[in-house]
Scaffold this motif. Structure first.
Motif, PDB file in Angstrom:
ATOM      1  N   THR A  23       0.838  -1.190   0.000  1.00  0.00           N
ATOM      2  CA  THR A  23       0.000   0.000   0.000  1.00  0.00           C
ATOM      3  C   THR A  23       0.873   1.240   0.000  1.00  0.00           C
ATOM      4  O   THR A  23       1.772   1.382   0.834  1.00  0.00           O
ATOM      5  CB  THR A  23      -0.914   0.023   1.239  1.00  0.00           C
ATOM      6  OG1 THR A  23      -1.694  -1.167   1.244  1.00  0.00           O
ATOM      7  CG2 THR A  23      -1.821   1.240   1.215  1.00  0.00           C
ATOM      8  N   GLY A  24       0.619   2.142  -0.928  1.00  0.00           N
ATOM      9  CA  GLY A  24       1.348   3.405  -0.955  1.00  0.00           C
ATOM     10  C   GLY A  24       1.050   4.223   0.288  1.00  0.00           C
ATOM     11  O   GLY A  24      -0.088   4.266   0.761  1.00  0.00           O
ATOM     12  N   SER A  25       2.061   4.858   0.849  1.00  0.00           N
ATOM     13  CA  SER A  25       1.883   5.624   2.069  1.00  0.00           C
ATOM     14  C   SER A  25       1.438   7.047   1.741  1.00  0.00           C
ATOM     15  O   SER A  25       1.378   7.455   0.587  1.00  0.00           O
ATOM     16  CB  SER A  25       3.192   5.652   2.860  1.00  0.00           C
ATOM     17  OG  SER A  25       4.204   6.309   2.115  1.00  0.00           O
ATOM     18  N   ALA A  26       1.125   7.809   2.791  1.00  0.00           N
ATOM     19  CA  ALA A  26       0.759   9.212   2.627  1.00  0.00           C
ATOM     20  C   ALA A  26       1.976  10.017   2.196  1.00  0.00           C
ATOM     21  O   ALA A  26       3.100   9.510   2.123  1.00  0.00           O
ATOM     22  CB  ALA A  26       0.193   9.754   3.944  1.00  0.00           C
ATOM     23  N   LEU A  27       1.754  11.295   1.922  1.00  0.00           N
ATOM     24  CA  LEU A  27       2.858  12.172   1.558  1.00  0.00           C
ATOM     25  C   LEU A  27       3.798  12.415   2.730  1.00  0.00           C
ATOM     26  O   LEU A  27       4.925  12.860   2.543  1.00  0.00           O
ATOM     27  CB  LEU A  27       2.331  13.521   1.061  1.00  0.00           C
ATOM     28  CG  LEU A  27       1.699  13.554  -0.331  1.00  0.00           C
ATOM     29  CD1 LEU A  27       1.099  14.929  -0.593  1.00  0.00           C
ATOM     30  CD2 LEU A  27       2.718  13.209  -1.401  1.00  0.00           C
ATOM     31  N   LEU A  28       3.330  12.152   3.947  1.00  0.00           N
ATOM     32  CA  LEU A  28       4.106  12.484   5.128  1.00  0.00           C
ATOM     33  C   LEU A  28       4.944  11.294   5.588  1.00  0.00           C
ATOM     34  O   LEU A  28       4.388  10.251   5.935  1.00  0.00           O
ATOM     35  CB  LEU A  28       3.170  12.913   6.270  1.00  0.00           C
ATOM     36  CG  LEU A  28       2.082  13.928   5.917  1.00  0.00           C
ATOM     37  CD1 LEU A  28       1.340  14.342   7.171  1.00  0.00           C
ATOM     38  CD2 LEU A  28       2.668  15.131   5.203  1.00  0.00           C
ATOM     39  N   PHE A  37       8.472  15.579   2.837  1.00  0.00           N
ATOM     40  CA  PHE A  37       7.452  14.833   2.115  1.00  0.00           C
ATOM     41  C   PHE A  37       8.090  13.619   1.436  1.00  0.00           C
ATOM     42  O   PHE A  37       9.287  13.605   1.135  1.00  0.00           O
ATOM     43  CB  PHE A  37       6.775  15.701   1.044  1.00  0.00           C
ATOM     44  CG  PHE A  37       5.939  16.819   1.593  1.00  0.00           C
ATOM     45  CD1 PHE A  37       4.645  16.585   2.020  1.00  0.00           C
ATOM     46  CD2 PHE A  37       6.446  18.108   1.677  1.00  0.00           C
ATOM     47  CE1 PHE A  37       3.859  17.612   2.523  1.00  0.00           C
ATOM     48  CE2 PHE A  37       5.676  19.140   2.184  1.00  0.00           C
ATOM     49  CZ  PHE A  37       4.377  18.895   2.612  1.00  0.00           C
ATOM     50  N   THR A  38       7.263  12.615   1.173  1.00  0.00           N
ATOM     51  CA  THR A  38       7.709  11.466   0.404  1.00  0.00           C
ATOM     52  C   THR A  38       7.969  11.910  -1.032  1.00  0.00           C
ATOM     53  O   THR A  38       7.074  12.427  -1.697  1.00  0.00           O
ATOM     54  CB  THR A  38       6.641  10.354   0.430  1.00  0.00           C
ATOM     55  OG1 THR A  38       6.439   9.924   1.782  1.00  0.00           O
ATOM     56  CG2 THR A  38       7.075   9.175  -0.415  1.00  0.00           C
ATOM     57  N   THR A  39       9.197  11.709  -1.493  1.00  0.00           N
ATOM     58  CA  THR A  39       9.579  12.209  -2.815  1.00  0.00           C
ATOM     59  C   THR A  39       9.680  11.118  -3.867  1.00  0.00           C
ATOM     60  O   THR A  39       9.837  11.416  -5.054  1.00  0.00           O
ATOM     61  CB  THR A  39      10.933  12.928  -2.737  1.00  0.00           C
ATOM     62  OG1 THR A  39      11.913  12.005  -2.222  1.00  0.00           O
ATOM     63  CG2 THR A  39      10.854  14.135  -1.808  1.00  0.00           C
ATOM     64  N   ASN A 281       4.357  28.661   8.858  1.00  0.00           N
ATOM     65  CA  ASN A 281       5.551  29.424   8.480  1.00  0.00           C
ATOM     66  C   ASN A 281       6.808  28.583   8.398  1.00  0.00           C
ATOM     67  O   ASN A 281       7.872  29.098   8.059  1.00  0.00           O
ATOM     68  CB  ASN A 281       5.772  30.573   9.474  1.00  0.00           C
ATOM     69  CG  ASN A 281       4.692  31.637   9.355  1.00  0.00           C
ATOM     70  OD1 ASN A 281       4.215  31.930   8.260  1.00  0.00           O
ATOM     71  ND2 ASN A 281       4.296  32.218  10.482  1.00  0.00           N
ATOM     72  N   THR A 282       6.696  27.293   8.718  1.00  0.00           N
ATOM     73  CA  THR A 282       7.865  26.420   8.662  1.00  0.00           C
ATOM     74  C   THR A 282       7.459  25.059   8.116  1.00  0.00           C
ATOM     75  O   THR A 282       6.281  24.691   8.114  1.00  0.00           O
ATOM     76  CB  THR A 282       8.486  26.219  10.060  1.00  0.00           C
ATOM     77  OG1 THR A 282       7.507  25.636  10.934  1.00  0.00           O
ATOM     78  CG2 THR A 282       8.967  27.537  10.645  1.00  0.00           C
ATOM     79  N   GLY A 283       8.459  24.297   7.669  1.00  0.00           N
ATOM     80  CA  GLY A 283       8.274  22.906   7.311  1.00  0.00           C
ATOM     81  C   GLY A 283       7.202  22.667   6.273  1.00  0.00           C
ATOM     82  O   GLY A 283       7.056  23.408   5.289  1.00  0.00           O
ATOM     83  N   ARG A 284       6.431  21.597   6.499  1.00  0.00           N
ATOM     84  CA  ARG A 284       5.392  21.207   5.546  1.00  0.00           C
ATOM     85  C   ARG A 284       4.350  22.298   5.386  1.00  0.00           C
ATOM     86  O   ARG A 284       3.829  22.530   4.297  1.00  0.00           O
ATOM     87  CB  ARG A 284       4.733  19.909   5.997  1.00  0.00           C
ATOM     88  CG  ARG A 284       5.684  18.727   6.088  1.00  0.00           C
ATOM     89  CD  ARG A 284       4.968  17.478   6.544  1.00  0.00           C
ATOM     90  NE  ARG A 284       5.883  16.351   6.638  1.00  0.00           N
ATOM     91  CZ  ARG A 284       6.183  15.720   7.771  1.00  0.00           C
ATOM     92  NH1 ARG A 284       5.624  16.103   8.903  1.00  0.00           N
ATOM     93  NH2 ARG A 284       7.029  14.708   7.766  1.00  0.00           N
ATOM     94  N   ARG A 289       1.706  26.630   2.197  1.00  0.00           N
ATOM     95  CA  ARG A 289       1.469  28.087   2.106  1.00  0.00           C
ATOM     96  C   ARG A 289       2.026  28.642   0.805  1.00  0.00           C
ATOM     97  O   ARG A 289       1.396  29.473   0.143  1.00  0.00           O
ATOM     98  CB  ARG A 289       2.094  28.761   3.322  1.00  0.00           C
ATOM     99  CG  ARG A 289       2.025  30.294   3.310  1.00  0.00           C
ATOM    100  CD  ARG A 289       2.136  30.837   4.711  1.00  0.00           C
ATOM    101  NE  ARG A 289       0.885  30.633   5.444  1.00  0.00           N
ATOM    102  CZ  ARG A 289       0.747  30.805   6.746  1.00  0.00           C
ATOM    103  NH1 ARG A 289       1.798  31.161   7.477  1.00  0.00           N
ATOM    104  NH2 ARG A 289      -0.421  30.622   7.320  1.00  0.00           N
ATOM    105  N   ARG A 290       3.218  28.205   0.421  1.00  0.00           N
ATOM    106  CA  ARG A 290       3.809  28.682  -0.832  1.00  0.00           C
ATOM    107  C   ARG A 290       2.947  28.297  -2.031  1.00  0.00           C
ATOM    108  O   ARG A 290       2.761  29.102  -2.956  1.00  0.00           O
ATOM    109  CB  ARG A 290       5.213  28.105  -1.008  1.00  0.00           C
ATOM    110  CG  ARG A 290       6.284  28.738  -0.158  1.00  0.00           C
ATOM    111  CD  ARG A 290       7.639  28.163  -0.508  1.00  0.00           C
ATOM    112  NE  ARG A 290       8.044  28.513  -1.864  1.00  0.00           N
ATOM    113  CZ  ARG A 290       8.991  27.885  -2.544  1.00  0.00           C
ATOM    114  NH1 ARG A 290       9.619  26.852  -2.002  1.00  0.00           N
ATOM    115  NH2 ARG A 290       9.309  28.262  -3.771  1.00  0.00           N
TER     116      ARG A 290
END
Length: 389
Positions: A23-28, A37-39, A281-284, A289-290
């Protein structure tokens, strides 16, 4: 062949060859992982590639959703997406590179019906530490596929230290003429699949030592392959984006690159929110936000009255369903609108601050950019964007 059929064909092909679907995991990534993030599909499998026994065995296949911020500035072109699905297959110390490449050739030419004459591959040509990948070269020569030898382009690593090894990349010709040149010499050759022979570990001193087991890790972008199989030029023209191309242009008339960026970033934002991230304002949270702010910057360039509140709920629901996220679309829209209101307030404050005489008619210093961020909460990219406009 639509994207769901491409996905099913890929998975079933490998299941028929003894691979178990994971099973594919979440982005986290899990807690403690330094990556935001999972790249890639291999990222969640790192412990097993380094020797831990996987509960489902040594042959695996999956579909993994991924997010890459390294390509953020490229989004809007024909091939790059922020969030995408990666089709992957693995051998954890079982079969080696030639077998993987042979199956890959069979899937592309027989399973997907690609003309072998439209294929070209690259293979690691060797350097002072590691000799050429002769086994991959011989496999492709037996199939009659033209080969280009490279060094840096065909050595895979996950960083300055850690697992690494030679890879062989498969390219498909997309030009209107018969194939010509090579993948490094003509960008009409588009990479569709990478097979990594993960055999080594690079130490801090730069030396290579053998891994406990010799692995194969392959990754194939679903949207890119689907686009090529459907004869489209842009990933935004494949069926994955059909509802976006149908519903967004009447709502927000935009030029083509802007439409691609807005579609990608909004779709990606929905997926990120669906996996539990909130703007910050930080991290994920700052990545999310960007994404939202880049969308709003494009939308408000021509018409400041545009709002994410007008985003059709069908697009939110379609995206959540596609990625198997059991989230209320209304919650996603609420998060987007709250971020829109906050960004609107920040823009108004930024314009007021930058209109002061002390900031006019010259380039801002690093000290001033840091002051605007620390005192007024104005990020560097926002200040520069406001100055340009």
């Amino acid at each position: 062949m639509n994207s769901e059929l491409v996905k099913r064909t890929f998975v079933e092909y490998y299941q028929d060859r003894g691979h178990r679907r994971i099973t594919g995991s979440a982005l986290l990534p899990p807690p403690g992982d330094p990556v935001l993030f999972t790249t890639s599909g291999m990222h969640p499998l790192t412990p097993y590639l380094e020797g831990r026994e996987h509960p489902l065995g040594r042959r695996l296949v999956n579909v993994q959703r991924c997010l890459r911020t390294t390509d953020l500035e490229e989004v809007g072109d024909l091939t790059h997406l922020t969030v995408f699905e990666m089709l992957g297959s693995w051998s954890l110390g079982d079969y080696e590179g030639p077998q993987s490449l042979d199956w890959g050739y069979g899937l592309l030419t027989e399973g997907f019906g690609i003309d072998p004459g439209l294929l070209h591959v690259t293979v690691f040509g060797g350097d002072e530490q590691c000799g050429p990948d002769t086994r991959s070269l011989e496999l492709w020569q037996r199939h009659g596929v033209p080969v280009e030898l490279t060094v840096e382009d065909n050595w895979w690593s996950n960083g300055p230290t850690g697992p690494c090894g030679p890879d062989s990349e498969i390219f498909l010709w997309t030009g209107d003429t018969p194939p010509e040149s090579t993948p490094t010499g003509d960008d009409r050759w588009v990479e569709v699949w990478n097979h990594v022979m993960m055999r080594h570990r690079r130490l801090e001193d730069g030396s290579l030592v053998p891994l406990p087991q010799r692995n194969v890790d392959t990754g194939l972008g679903l949207e890119r392959l689907t686009t090529l199989l459907q004869g489209r030029r842009s990933v935004f023209d494949c069926d994955v984006f059909d509802p976006w191309r149908r519903l967004l242009p009447p709502l927000w008339p935009l030029d083509e690159p802007s439409l691609r960026l807005v579609s990608d970033h909004l779709r990606s934002s929905v997926v990120v929110i669906g996996d539990g991230v909130r703007p910050g304002n930080t991290g994920r949270g700052y990545v999310l936000r960007r994404l939202v702010r880049r969308v709003l910057t494009v939308l408000w360039q021509d018409e400041p009255g545009r709002s994410l509140g007008d985003l059709p709920q069908e697009l939110v629901r379609h995206t959540l369903d596609r990625f198997g996220q059991d989230v209320d679309p209304g919650l996603v829209r609420q998060v987007l609108l709250e971020e829109e209101r906050g960004f609107g307030r920040l823009l108004r404050r930024g314009r007021q601050v930058l209109s002061r005489p002390r900031y006019q008619g010259r380039q801002l210093t690093e000290e001033e950019l840091n002051y605007l961020h620390d005192t007024h909460g104005l990020p560097r990219e926002l200040v520069l964007s406001l100055r340009e406009s």
